[in-house]
Design an enzyme around this catalytic site. Structure first.
Site, PDB file in Angstrom:
ATOM      1  N   ARG A  24      13.012  63.264 100.653  1.00  0.00           N
ATOM      2  CA  ARG A  24      13.103  62.552 101.806  1.00  0.00           C
ATOM      3  C   ARG A  24      13.658  61.305 101.751  1.00  0.00           C
ATOM      4  O   ARG A  24      13.529  60.371 102.475  1.00  0.00           O
ATOM      5  CB  ARG A  24      11.875  62.390 102.829  1.00  0.00           C
ATOM      6  N   ARG A  28      14.477  58.265 108.131  1.00  0.00           N
ATOM      7  CA  ARG A  28      14.137  57.273 108.876  1.00  0.00           C
ATOM      8  C   ARG A  28      13.827  55.869 108.506  1.00  0.00           C
ATOM      9  O   ARG A  28      13.732  54.899 109.078  1.00  0.00           O
ATOM     10  CB  ARG A  28      13.123  57.748 110.182  1.00  0.00           C
ATOM     11  N   ARG A  37      20.944  57.767 114.034  1.00  0.00           N
ATOM     12  CA  ARG A  37      20.084  58.654 115.025  1.00  0.00           C
ATOM     13  C   ARG A  37      20.399  57.949 116.331  1.00  0.00           C
ATOM     14  O   ARG A  37      19.814  58.824 117.357  1.00  0.00           O
ATOM     15  CB  ARG A  37      18.501  58.705 114.397  1.00  0.00           C
ATOM     16  N   ASP A  73      18.117  70.625 106.557  1.00  0.00           N
ATOM     17  CA  ASP A  73      16.757  70.844 106.713  1.00  0.00           C
ATOM     18  C   ASP A  73      16.423  72.613 106.360  1.00  0.00           C
ATOM     19  O   ASP A  73      17.265  73.111 106.228  1.00  0.00           O
ATOM     20  CB  ASP A  73      16.419  70.629 108.127  1.00  0.00           C
ATOM     21  N   TYR A 143       6.912  78.518 110.129  1.00  0.00           N
ATOM     22  CA  TYR A 143       7.788  77.841 111.228  1.00  0.00           C
ATOM     23  C   TYR A 143       8.111  78.909 112.323  1.00  0.00           C
ATOM     24  O   TYR A 143       7.832  78.648 113.715  1.00  0.00           O
ATOM     25  CB  TYR A 143       8.687  77.018 110.735  1.00  0.00           C
TER      26      TYR A 143
HETATM   27  O1  CP3 Z   1      14.795  64.806 101.376  1.00  0.00           O
HETATM   28  C1  CP3 Z   1      15.910  64.626 101.818  1.00  0.00           C
HETATM   29  O2  CP3 Z   1      16.546  63.456 101.971  1.00  0.00           O
HETATM   30  C2  CP3 Z   1      16.843  65.811 102.252  1.00  0.00           C
HETATM   31  C3  CP3 Z   1      16.684  66.214 103.650  1.00  0.00           C
HETATM   32  C4  CP3 Z   1      15.547  66.902 103.950  1.00  0.00           C
HETATM   33  C5  CP3 Z   1      15.184  66.831 105.402  1.00  0.00           C
HETATM   34  N1  CP3 Z   1      14.374  68.072 105.499  1.00  0.00           N
HETATM   35  C6  CP3 Z   1      15.876  66.137 106.416  1.00  0.00           C
HETATM   36  C7  CP3 Z   1      14.723  65.817 107.590  1.00  0.00           C
HETATM   37  C8  CP3 Z   1      14.884  67.897 103.234  1.00  0.00           C
HETATM   38  C9  CP3 Z   1      14.553  68.018 101.887  1.00  0.00           C
HETATM   39  C10 CP3 Z   1      13.896  68.582 104.275  1.00  0.00           C
HETATM   40  C11 CP3 Z   1      12.889  69.287 104.102  1.00  0.00           C
HETATM   41  C12 CP3 Z   1      11.926  69.702 104.841  1.00  0.00           C
HETATM   42  N2  CP3 Z   1      12.036  69.968 106.264  1.00  0.00           N
HETATM   43  C13 CP3 Z   1      10.764  70.410 104.596  1.00  0.00           C
HETATM   44  C14 CP3 Z   1      10.331  70.448 103.343  1.00  0.00           C
HETATM   45  C15 CP3 Z   1       9.699  69.227 102.570  1.00  0.00           C
HETATM   46  C16 CP3 Z   1       8.316  68.762 103.222  1.00  0.00           C
HETATM   47  O3  CP3 Z   1       8.470  67.552 103.603  1.00  0.00           O
HETATM   48  O4  CP3 Z   1       7.319  69.265 103.129  1.00  0.00           O
HETATM   49  C17 CP3 Z   1       9.871  70.633 106.005  1.00  0.00           C
HETATM   50  C18 CP3 Z   1       8.645  71.208 105.926  1.00  0.00           C
HETATM   51  C19 CP3 Z   1      10.701  70.370 106.831  1.00  0.00           C
HETATM   52  C20 CP3 Z   1      10.845  70.654 108.337  1.00  0.00           C
HETATM   53  C21 CP3 Z   1      10.721  69.297 109.039  1.00  0.00           C
HETATM   54  N3  CP3 Z   1      12.029  68.821 109.455  1.00  0.00           N
HETATM   55  C22 CP3 Z   1       9.821  68.794 109.583  1.00  0.00           C
HETATM   56  C23 CP3 Z   1       8.298  68.935 109.654  1.00  0.00           C
HETATM   57  C24 CP3 Z   1      10.382  67.325 110.394  1.00  0.00           C
HETATM   58  C25 CP3 Z   1       9.557  66.510 111.265  1.00  0.00           C
HETATM   59  C26 CP3 Z   1       8.608  65.581 110.494  1.00  0.00           C
HETATM   60  C27 CP3 Z   1       9.351  64.232 110.293  1.00  0.00           C
HETATM   61  O5  CP3 Z   1       9.566  63.814 109.175  1.00  0.00           O
HETATM   62  O6  CP3 Z   1       9.829  63.594 111.445  1.00  0.00           O
HETATM   63  C28 CP3 Z   1      11.611  67.618 110.127  1.00  0.00           C
HETATM   64  C29 CP3 Z   1      12.849  66.504 110.525  1.00  0.00           C
HETATM   65  C30 CP3 Z   1      13.499  66.140 109.464  1.00  0.00           C
HETATM   66  N4  CP3 Z   1      14.233  66.614 108.480  1.00  0.00           N
HETATM   67  C31 CP3 Z   1      13.961  64.483 109.578  1.00  0.00           C
HETATM   68  C32 CP3 Z   1      14.853  64.502 108.317  1.00  0.00           C
HETATM   69  C33 CP3 Z   1      15.469  63.379 107.762  1.00  0.00           C
HETATM   70  C34 CP3 Z   1      13.387  63.702 110.501  1.00  0.00           C
HETATM   71  C35 CP3 Z   1      14.521  63.097 111.030  1.00  0.00           C
HETATM   72  C36 CP3 Z   1      14.615  62.414 112.159  1.00  0.00           C
HETATM   73  O7  CP3 Z   1      13.614  62.618 113.180  1.00  0.00           O
HETATM   74  O8  CP3 Z   1      15.545  61.625 112.488  1.00  0.00           O
END
Ligand code: CP3
Length: 330
Positions: A24, A28, A37, A73, A143
């Site tokens: 990640r 944010r 965003r 994602d 999911y």
């Molecule tokens: O790592 C990186 O920077 C690359 C991008 C990346 C994102 N999601 C972008 C993202 C990666 C590798 C993921 C993987 C992901 N997504 C996982 C596996 C990794 C982990 O954390 O266990 C999972 C379970 C998801 C599903 C997901 N996407 C969730 C649960 C959320 C919301 C939680 C949160 O962090 O707010 C997301 C949204 C998401 N995916 C964001 C980003 C940058 C949040 C962005 C935002 O709200 O602007």
């Protein structure tokens, strides 16, 4: 590119400092990301080639990490499965039409052209390796069934235990699509891929082996030859099982002592495993924790510095910068 620190470490042949990148890392906690965003929904960002490229490069430019990870994602695979997906502000993923036993997918062809184009653009710009990724089938299934994130995966586990046959059928369909999705990424040029099984820690040992590990292995055997990193929450507990399917690396959560796991698993690269919440501490405490981890893996040719899970949105940005600098200058 073969001489890049990350790729050498993934082959367990690194004789320089350990490479560092952060799960990640594009997100944010970065003021630059928050600016993107303000004017765009997350779903739009994930489908816009130019934005994918720009956001993937943000932490590369700002933090000078040793690997880029594609801004996408794990739910992007829903595009190919023909399943509606999106995000609810502040609440995470939302799938408005969760799958039921015997749901038949109307799969979409050419669902990942935006990802393919973004990878090709990124490969022109990057001097460090680019990682692609996908969710592991069990986590994606959770999911699809829960319709979003869930604390205890009750619907998923209820289905798994009450009707394992149709649960396996679902995992098979997801695996097939994930293989196609990863093939697109690999053919477009990513230097390695990571599989995320973020919810695997909800499974007991036999269920982990048959509902999680088995499908990760299926994917590993089906995709073209690139380094593969396996992450799951619970990876310290399941490390031996994960190494048995012969990935290049295992990404460890923070619950285990990485140097002890190394003694049990001499053959595989190990990535991890700082608790991301240490980044809420003072710089002095961060330095102490980083030095401790680096010293415990000193000289290890297959060690990749990373966190035990992703960066959290409210982690102070300057602490993340400090972390990367501290690793690189140790
Ligand atoms: O790592 C990186 O920077 C690359 C991008 C990346 C994102 N999601 C972008 C993202 C990666 C590798 C993921 C993987 C992901 N997504 C996982 C596996 C990794 C982990 O954390 O266990 C999972 C379970 C998801 C599903 C997901 N996407 C969730 C649960 C959320 C919301 C939680 C949160 O962090 O707010 C997301 C949204 C998401 N995916 C964001 C980003 C940058 C949040 C962005 C935002 O709200 O602007």
């Amino acid at each position: 590119m073969q001489d890049a620190l990350l790729l050498k470490a993934l082959r367990s042949q690194n004789d320089s400092r350990p490479p560092v990148w952060l799960m990640r890392q594009a997100g944010r906690y970065m003021p630059q990301y928050q600016a993107f965003r303000k004017n765009h929904s997350l779903f739009d960002l994930f489908h816009d080639v130019e934005k994918i490229v720009e956001i993937t490069l943000l932490p590369v430019k700002a933090l000078d990490v040793d690997a880029a990870i594609l801004f996408s994602d794990i739910l992007s695979v829903c595009d190919g499965l023909g399943i509606k997906w999106g995000f609810e502000d502040g609440r995470g993923p939302l799938l408005p039409e969760p799958v039921q036993p015997h749901t038949i997918f109307s799969k979409k062809k050419n669902a990942y052209t935006h990802i393919e184009s973004a990878i090709r653009e990124l490969k022109k710009e990057l001097k460090i390796p680019l990682l692609g990724f996908a969710g592991a089938p069990f986590t994606i299934a959770s999911y699809l069934i829960e319709g979003g994130s869930s604390k205890d995966l009750k619907k998923t586990k209820k289905w798994l235990y009450s009707d394992p046959q149709s649960f396996h059928a679902l995992l098979n369909q997801i695996s097939e699509e994930t293989i196609s999705y990863l093939k697109v990424q690999i053919e477009a040029g990513v230097d390695g891929v990571q599989l995320f099984d973020s919810w695997a820690h909800h499974l007991d040992h036999p269920s982990f082996c048959s509902f999680s590990l088995h499908y990760m292995e299926k994917i590993l055997r089906a995709i073209p030859e690139v380094p593969v990193i396996l992450f799951c929450r619970g990876s310290c507990f399941f490390a031996k099982e994960l190494s048995s399917i012969k990935p290049s690396a295992i990404s460890l959560d923070w619950s285990g002592e990485i140097s002890i796991i190394r003694k049990e698993l001499p053959q595989v690269a190990l990535q991890g495993n700082l608790d991301p919440m240490i980044l809420y501490a003072s710089k002095k405490e961060i330095q102490k924790a980083v030095f401790r981890l680096l010293d415990s893996m000193k000289g290890d040719p297959g060690f990749i510095f990373n966190l035990g899970h992703g960066l959290l949105p409210d982690i102070p940005y300057e602490n993340v910068q400090y972390l990367v600098d501290t690793v690189k200058n140790h």
